[in-house]
Design a protein around this motif. Structure first.
Motif, short mmCIF file in Angstrom:
data_model
loop_
_atom_site.label_atom_id
_atom_site.label_comp_id
_atom_site.label_asym_id
_atom_site.label_seq_id
_atom_site.Cartn_x
_atom_site.Cartn_y
_atom_site.Cartn_z
N PHE A 438 0.83 -1.20 0.00
CA PHE A 438 0.00 0.00 0.00
C PHE A 438 0.87 1.26 0.00
N VAL A 439 1.96 1.21 0.78
CA VAL A 439 2.86 2.38 0.81
C VAL A 439 3.64 2.48 -0.49
N GLY A 440 4.19 1.37 -0.97
CA GLY A 440 5.06 1.39 -2.15
C GLY A 440 4.36 1.78 -3.42
N TRP A 441 3.08 1.37 -3.57
CA TRP A 441 2.35 1.70 -4.79
C TRP A 441 1.34 2.83 -4.60
N GLY A 442 0.86 3.00 -3.37
CA GLY A 442 -0.18 4.01 -3.14
C GLY A 442 0.34 5.43 -2.90
N LEU A 443 1.44 5.56 -2.14
CA LEU A 443 1.96 6.89 -1.86
C LEU A 443 2.39 7.63 -3.12
N PRO A 444 3.10 7.00 -4.07
CA PRO A 444 3.42 7.71 -5.32
C PRO A 444 2.18 8.11 -6.10
N ALA A 445 1.12 7.28 -6.04
CA ALA A 445 -0.10 7.64 -6.76
C ALA A 445 -0.71 8.92 -6.21
N LEU A 446 -0.67 9.11 -4.88
CA LEU A 446 -1.21 10.34 -4.29
C LEU A 446 -0.38 11.56 -4.72
N ILE A 447 0.93 11.40 -4.76
CA ILE A 447 1.79 12.52 -5.17
C ILE A 447 1.53 12.89 -6.63
N VAL A 448 1.44 11.89 -7.50
CA VAL A 448 1.19 12.17 -8.93
C VAL A 448 -0.18 12.81 -9.12
#
Length: 493
Positions: A438-448
């Motif tokens: 969740f952190v590895g794939w989800g956090l970048p999605a929020l930033i983008v």
């Protein structure tokens, strides 16, 4: 020699010259004090006068003082040129001797560092020269490295003013028939009309300065290693003295003539900005560049020292060569990353520990993000088909997302190693790998998503000296480059 009057030798030696035109050391009165009476030798000629001890004692001291002063003046003679390039000796002195003396520092102050130089002081010396011209009303300065002139201009003029800037001649006003002079400056009429309310006439100083290929007036934008330099090592200065001129409604025009340039070099119009750093630097704010075949027109909205910078750029053949190298590197990286992923899948069927342990899973997740990042870059770099702006923004967002995923999984890898090596006990987490995912794939999605919502993705165009497009980059790639880990800066739309 015998003495008369019974005088002692000490008293006799105090005698002097008496009478004008008489014999030296003689007196007509016998026994006079302080007089040396001598008997004339045969032939009637006097003996040479003896020198007093006081004179004998003063002479050696005088000789020593003269010798010391001569050595000091000789020492100053040799020390002064060494200190000129520190910018202190000739400060605020602009006679011909001081100008030539300071101009020697143009060649002495080089990257070799053999001559001690203070670039800030030296550059300030030349920047103040125009103020000296206007305040002293010097008129014309005609030297090998410096051509300058002062002209009084009425603020009630009816047309633009044109001045020639030929390096071998003193700047002068040209007639209407000579306005197509290869090196010239055009000062708009509106500049002088705007000053009518304060004065009826202003003094204009025009300077052409040859700075030679040294370190002076180079700043941080120029690097002698890559061939960038001030074109013809020539600066053009325009000043109205203490009258500040900026943000002109109609810009002035300076035309620089030059030979045809190589295709991998670009010209840019700049001015010397004294507010940049401690010693100043070149800046293009308020200036535009119009390149032509054998001349370049600079338009600027203020008065100061101007120049034309020559800097190398990438031509299309070089760009294509770099694109192929980048694609080859990405392809090789993807091959080995794919081999790593396949090997993990195969071992997962034959080794029970690969099913239960989390460390191999994190390794594979990091390998997958690197594979997808290289894949996105492989297709973006060199892809020159025309696309809509929406498609270009989508490509930039995808590239940015995989780059951030790579950073995130690297951080999670470090966190997992910390738990294994440093904090060994009491480290159980339920659904550990799921939470990491969740952190590895989800956090970048929020930033983008946040970056895209403020319209940060899109086209970024790089143009050559002919104002033709060399590269069109996605803003996502540019944003990733500013974060310090872009695989390459040539993601084309």
């Amino acid at each position: 020699m015998e003495q008369e009057g019974g005088e002692r030798p000490q008293e006799a030696l105090r005698g002097g010259r008496r009478g004008r035109g008489g014999a030296a050391g003689h007196s007509t009165e016998p026994g006079t004090r302080g007089t040396l009476r001598r008997r004339a030798p045969p032939g009637g000629q006097d003996c040479p006068r003896m020198m007093t001890p006081r004179v004998l004692g003063v002479l050696p001291l005088s000789l020593l003082l003269l010798r010391a002063s001569g050595m000091e003046s000789s020492s100053n003679k040799y020390e002064q040129p060494r200190k000129v390039c520190l910018g202190r000796i000739n400060a605020d002195q602009y006679e011909s001797f001081h100008l030539e003396n300071t101009a020697d520092c143009f060649t002495k102050c080089t990257q070799s560092g053999n001559e001690p130089c203070d670039l800030e002081n030296l550059q300030r010396y030349w920047l103040k020269f125009e103020y000296h011209l206007l305040e002293s009303q010097s008129g014309i300065v005609n030297m090998s490295f410096l051509k300058a002139a002062v002209q009084n201009v009425s603020t009630n003029i009816s047309e633009d003013l044109f001045f020639s800037l030929t390096p071998s001649q003193v700047p002068g006003q040209v007639t209407e028939d000579e306005r197509e002079h290869p090196d010239r400056v055009r000062l708009p009429r509106s500049l002088f009309v705007s000053l009518q309310s304060n004065r009826s006439e202003v003094s204009l100083a025009i300077t052409v300065l040859d700075i030679s290929p040294g370190n002076l007036f180079k700043g941080t934008q120029l690097s002698l290693e890559d061939g960038s330099h001030v074109l013809n090592n020539r600066l053009v200065g325009l000043s109205l003295g203490r009258i500040p001129v900026s943000r002109l409604v109609e810009p002035l025009e300076i035309t620089f003539s030059h030979q045809r340039l190589p295709p991998n070099m670009a010209l840019s119009c700049v001015f010397w900005d004294v507010t940049k750093g401690s010693a100043g630097d070149w800046s293009s704010t308020g200036c535009s560049t119009e390149p032509r075949a054998e001349r370049t027109v600079c338009r600027c909205d203020h008065l100061t020292f101007f120049a034309l910078l020559l800097k190398p750029i990438l031509d299309r053949a070089t760009v294509q060569f770099l694109v192929r190298i980048s694609q080859a590197g990405c392809g090789a990286s993807m091959i080995f990353l794919a081999f790593t992923i396949v090997l993990y899948v195969v071992l997962r069927f034959y080794r029970q520990r690969f099913k239960s342990e989390d460390a191999p899973k994190i390794h594979v997740a990091l390998s997958m993000t690197l594979f997808l990042l290289n894949l996105a870059f492989f297709f973006n770099v060199g892809y020159s088909h025309k696309q809509s702006d929406a498609t270009c923004r989508a490509w930039g967002a995808v590239f940015h997302y995989f780059l951030l995923c790579t950073f995130t999984w690297m951080g999670l890898e470090a966190f997992h190693l910390y738990l294994l090596i440093i904090k060994v006990f009491n480290t159980y987490f339920g659904h550990y790998f799921l939470k990491l995912s969740f952190v590895g794939w989800g956090l970048p999605a929020l930033i983008v998503f946040g970056t895209g919502s403020v319209d940060s993705y899109g086209r970024y165009t790089i143009r050559d000296k002919r104002n033709a497009t060399v590269l069109e980059l996605k803003h996502g790639a540019e944003l990733s480059l500013s974060r310090g880990a872009c695989p390459g800066p040539m993601a084309l739309c």
